[in-house]
Design a protein around this motif. Structure first.
Motif, PDB file in Angstrom:
ATOM      1  N   MET A   1       0.841  -1.195   0.000  1.00 42.40           N
ATOM      2  CA  MET A   1       0.000   0.000   0.000  1.00 42.40           C
ATOM      3  C   MET A   1       0.874   1.242   0.000  1.00 42.40           C
ATOM      4  O   MET A   1       2.017   1.219   0.459  1.00 42.40           O
ATOM      5  CB  MET A   1      -0.921   0.007   1.218  1.00 42.40           C
ATOM      6  CG  MET A   1      -1.945  -1.099   1.188  1.00 42.40           C
ATOM      7  SD  MET A   1      -3.149  -0.981   2.516  1.00 42.40           S
ATOM      8  CE  MET A   1      -4.225  -2.337   2.053  1.00 42.40           C
ATOM      9  N   LEU A   2       0.299   2.328  -0.491  1.00 40.70           N
ATOM     10  CA  LEU A   2       1.017   3.600  -0.596  1.00 40.70           C
ATOM     11  C   LEU A   2       0.435   4.622   0.368  1.00 40.70           C
ATOM     12  O   LEU A   2      -0.775   4.623   0.635  1.00 40.70           O
ATOM     13  CB  LEU A   2       0.920   4.141  -2.024  1.00 40.70           C
ATOM     14  CG  LEU A   2       1.688   3.388  -3.107  1.00 40.70           C
ATOM     15  CD1 LEU A   2       1.196   3.811  -4.486  1.00 40.70           C
ATOM     16  CD2 LEU A   2       3.186   3.646  -2.977  1.00 40.70           C
ATOM     17  N   LEU A   3       1.295   5.507   0.850  1.00 38.44           N
ATOM     18  CA  LEU A   3       0.856   6.614   1.690  1.00 38.44           C
ATOM     19  C   LEU A   3       0.883   7.900   0.869  1.00 38.44           C
ATOM     20  O   LEU A   3       1.951   8.341   0.424  1.00 38.44           O
ATOM     21  CB  LEU A   3       1.764   6.751   2.917  1.00 38.44           C
ATOM     22  CG  LEU A   3       1.665   5.618   3.942  1.00 38.44           C
ATOM     23  CD1 LEU A   3       2.683   5.816   5.055  1.00 38.44           C
ATOM     24  CD2 LEU A   3       0.261   5.521   4.507  1.00 38.44           C
ATOM     25  N   GLN A   4      -0.300   8.474   0.664  1.00 37.45           N
ATOM     26  CA  GLN A   4      -0.427   9.718  -0.095  1.00 37.45           C
ATOM     27  C   GLN A   4      -0.673  10.859   0.883  1.00 37.45           C
ATOM     28  O   GLN A   4      -1.763  10.978   1.442  1.00 37.45           O
ATOM     29  CB  GLN A   4      -1.583   9.634  -1.090  1.00 37.45           C
ATOM     30  CG  GLN A   4      -1.794  10.898  -1.902  1.00 37.45           C
ATOM     31  CD  GLN A   4      -0.600  11.231  -2.771  1.00 37.45           C
ATOM     32  OE1 GLN A   4      -0.132  10.398  -3.551  1.00 37.45           O
ATOM     33  NE2 GLN A   4      -0.082  12.447  -2.652  1.00 37.45           N
ATOM     34  N   PRO A   5       0.325  11.718   1.131  1.00 35.54           N
ATOM     35  CA  PRO A   5       0.146  12.783   2.120  1.00 35.54           C
ATOM     36  C   PRO A   5      -0.918  13.792   1.690  1.00 35.54           C
ATOM     37  O   PRO A   5      -0.992  14.168   0.517  1.00 35.54           O
ATOM     38  CB  PRO A   5       1.522  13.459   2.184  1.00 35.54           C
ATOM     39  CG  PRO A   5       2.477  12.459   1.610  1.00 35.54           C
ATOM     40  CD  PRO A   5       1.694  11.701   0.581  1.00 35.54           C
ATOM     41  N   ASP A   6      -1.740  14.185   2.637  1.00 39.55           N
ATOM     42  CA  ASP A   6      -2.643  15.317   2.448  1.00 39.55           C
ATOM     43  C   ASP A   6      -1.853  16.551   2.866  1.00 39.55           C
ATOM     44  O   ASP A   6      -1.664  16.810   4.057  1.00 39.55           O
ATOM     45  CB  ASP A   6      -3.896  15.139   3.315  1.00 39.55           C
ATOM     46  CG  ASP A   6      -4.900  16.275   3.149  1.00 39.55           C
ATOM     47  OD1 ASP A   6      -4.510  17.342   2.641  1.00 39.55           O
ATOM     48  OD2 ASP A   6      -6.063  16.097   3.545  1.00 39.55           O
ATOM     49  N   LEU A   7      -1.368  17.303   1.893  1.00 38.56           N
ATOM     50  CA  LEU A   7      -0.452  18.410   2.180  1.00 38.56           C
ATOM     51  C   LEU A   7      -1.081  19.481   3.059  1.00 38.56           C
ATOM     52  O   LEU A   7      -0.379  20.228   3.749  1.00 38.56           O
ATOM     53  CB  LEU A   7       0.043  19.018   0.863  1.00 38.56           C
ATOM     54  CG  LEU A   7       0.799  18.050  -0.065  1.00 38.56           C
ATOM     55  CD1 LEU A   7       1.231  18.772  -1.340  1.00 38.56           C
ATOM     56  CD2 LEU A   7       1.997  17.433   0.634  1.00 38.56           C
ATOM     57  N   ALA A   8      -2.425  19.550   3.063  1.00 43.60           N
ATOM     58  CA  ALA A   8      -3.102  20.544   3.895  1.00 43.60           C
ATOM     59  C   ALA A   8      -2.981  20.234   5.380  1.00 43.60           C
ATOM     60  O   ALA A   8      -3.282  21.089   6.212  1.00 43.60           O
ATOM     61  CB  ALA A   8      -4.575  20.637   3.509  1.00 43.60           C
TER      62      ALA A   8
ATOM     63  N   LEU B   1       2.547  14.745   8.509  1.00 44.74           N
ATOM     64  CA  LEU B   1       1.523  14.825   7.476  1.00 44.74           C
ATOM     65  C   LEU B   1       0.565  13.651   7.664  1.00 44.74           C
ATOM     66  O   LEU B   1       1.004  12.509   7.852  1.00 44.74           O
ATOM     67  CB  LEU B   1       2.139  14.753   6.080  1.00 44.74           C
ATOM     68  CG  LEU B   1       2.763  16.042   5.536  1.00 44.74           C
ATOM     69  CD1 LEU B   1       3.664  15.717   4.351  1.00 44.74           C
ATOM     70  CD2 LEU B   1       1.678  17.026   5.119  1.00 44.74           C
ATOM     71  N   ILE B   2      -0.738  13.914   7.632  1.00 44.60           N
ATOM     72  CA  ILE B   2      -1.716  12.833   7.659  1.00 44.60           C
ATOM     73  C   ILE B   2      -1.910  12.336   6.230  1.00 44.60           C
ATOM     74  O   ILE B   2      -2.007  13.133   5.293  1.00 44.60           O
ATOM     75  CB  ILE B   2      -3.032  13.306   8.282  1.00 44.60           C
ATOM     76  CG1 ILE B   2      -2.809  13.626   9.767  1.00 44.60           C
ATOM     77  CG2 ILE B   2      -4.120  12.256   8.129  1.00 44.60           C
ATOM     78  CD1 ILE B   2      -4.021  14.168  10.476  1.00 44.60           C
TER      79      ILE B   2
END
Length: 464
Positions: A85-92, A113-114
């Motif tokens: 699985m990949l972790l895609q950061p929510d930059l906000a 980063l969440i």
């Protein structure tokens, strides 16, 4: 709402659009603030925060969504044969943690980063609790609504034993709104509040709660996704500061018998076209039909969402009469014995306080089900029973029947049965999350049921 909602569809539900924060601007903040480590945070099905921490050399890879992890090792995620699985950061969600100790400051800053969890194909992972909530938010958005939520998380501060393990010995004997020196947690609450301020939280108030060693810190309402993110961060900060003081901060709902347990009262409101959709000056109690139907949905589905909003065996030790926790399915505009209370303020402050959840819940799943229940109430035009303005704890069984007052599940086993029977809750969670959640919680109940508890020995050993 179909679990195959795409990343493009979910992006519009974020409180701060991803386009408003660029990877380059985050990278510049990391460099200018001497950040040496970046935590990529996500949440498992039970609500426990997880993270992968990467050093400075991996920042660009992390910001691009290139960090992969083994999902089969995370509770409720997936099987070993399909684990990548990949972790895609929510930059906000970028923030820099304050230093919790001198040593941390000397070693350099830590940022966070969440992340959303993605499949290798780039599609959202349907078992990611954050995605479950974003799906419900997208459903509300299609109807023109935005859900705002403000929470009142409660917790206990306990002494640690000589071995460093937590005890249930409180560090004070104070009560509601007491001051120091009776309230020995005052300094710690201020420290927690200061750390949260440094991280961008808007704190509305902090005080000692009813039970010895019990505290509450309230932060300003936000949209549902930001609120769930904030709860996860809040719990980490509370525990981390308590550790620096040699104490244990616990969000267990009922750690001590015969005193109030800890709740996560959640204030909910829907906005439409920038206006509070719950307010109607001409309506009964100045509430709109939308508000009444939303409340009707919360009441209708409360027993079915209880296994998620109150997820532990211990949660049901809190839900007993006499300790300001809800026991019955009813609503009111005044008394606090009701499951749903409508505070006095109106206009854009009109809201429904849902008093059921406790702070051990997964905030993403809990808010998903609250929103799903309310939206179902609106769709079905569910009319709640008449509001009850008297103390429900003191009502007789006959009076409760007359007022259509039902009881909540009495234990986790019954709550799981109610959850499994609900098509509305099943659709809100999605097949993957529901299956894995039920599996984990059924196992928890079986383990608990097989344990011989001290109460049983004290009660029966000499008598039978």
């Amino acid at each position: 709402m179909n679990a195959k909602l795409t990343s493009k569809q979910t992006a519009k539900t974020k409180s701060t659009p991803a386009a408003a924060v660029s990877a380059q601007s985050v990278l510049e903040q990391l460099q200018s603030n001497n950040v040496n480590f970046l935590r990529l945070q996500f949440t498992d099905i039970l609500g426990r925060a997880k993270n992968i921490e990467v050093p400075r050399s991996q920042f660009e890879k992390a910001l691009s969504g290139g960090v992969m992890f083994d999902g089969s090792t995370v509770q409720g995620f997936t099987r070993i044969e399909e684990s990548d699985m990949l972790l895609q950061p929510d930059l906000a969600t970028f923030l820099i943690y304050p230093a919790f100790s001198r040593e941390e400051g000397e070693r350099g800053q830590v940022a966070r980063l969440i992340c959303d969890v993605l499949l290798p194909s780039g599609e959202p992972f349907p078992g990611d609790p954050r995605f479950v909530l974003k799906r419900q938010i997208a459903r509300a958005t299609e109807l023109g609504y935005t859900l705002f939520a403000g929470t009142e998380p409660e917790f206990f501060l306990f002494e640690r034993g000589a071995d460093g393990r937590g005890t249930t010995l409180t560090n004070d004997q104070a009560g509601y709104f007491d001051l120091a020196p009776i309230d020995k947690g005052e300094r710690i609450r201020r420290e927690i509040t200061n750390k949260l301020f440094e991280m961008g939280f808007e704190i509305e108030g902090a005080h000692h709660e009813a039970a010895p060693g019990q505290h509450e810190i309230d932060f300003r309402y936000q949209d549902a996704l930001a609120t769930a993110d904030a709860i996860s961060t809040f719990k980490f900060v509370v525990k981390r500061v308590a550790l620096e003081y040699g104490l244990l901060a616990s969000f267990l709902p009922k750690p001590v018998a015969a005193v109030n347990g800890s709740g996560l009262h959640t204030h909910l409101s829907l906005f439409k076209n920038g206006q509070n959709a719950f307010y109607d000056a001409a309506g009964e109690f100045e509430l709109s039909d939308t508000a009444l139907h939303f409340i009707g949905g919360l009441l209708e589905h409360a027993p079915q969402m209880c296994a998620v909003t109150n997820p532990l065996v211990n949660s049901y030790k809190r839900l007993v009469p006499g300790f300001e926790a809800p026991v019955n399915v009813a609503w009111s505009t005044s008394n606090r014995s009701a499951l749903v209370r409508v505070p006095a303020k109106r206009g854009n402050s009109t809201r429904a306080e849902f008093r059921l959840p406790d702070p051990s819940c997964n905030p993403y799943l809990a808010l998903s089900l609250m929103l799903a229940a309310g939206l179902d109430g609106i769709a079905q035009k569910t009319t709640p029973p008449p509001a009850i303005q008297r103390n429900i704890y003191q009502m007789t069984v006959r009076e409760k029947r007359h007022h259509r007052v039902r009881e909540l599940p009495r234990d986790l086993h019954d709550a799981l049965d109610d959850l499994e029977r609900s098509s509305v809750m099943a659709e809100a969670l999605g097949d993957h999350a529901l299956e894995h959640y039920l599996r984990a919680k059924r196992a928890e109940w079986r383990t608990y049921s097989a344990v011989v508890h001290p109460w049983e020995l004290a009660q029966y050993l000499d008598l039978v």
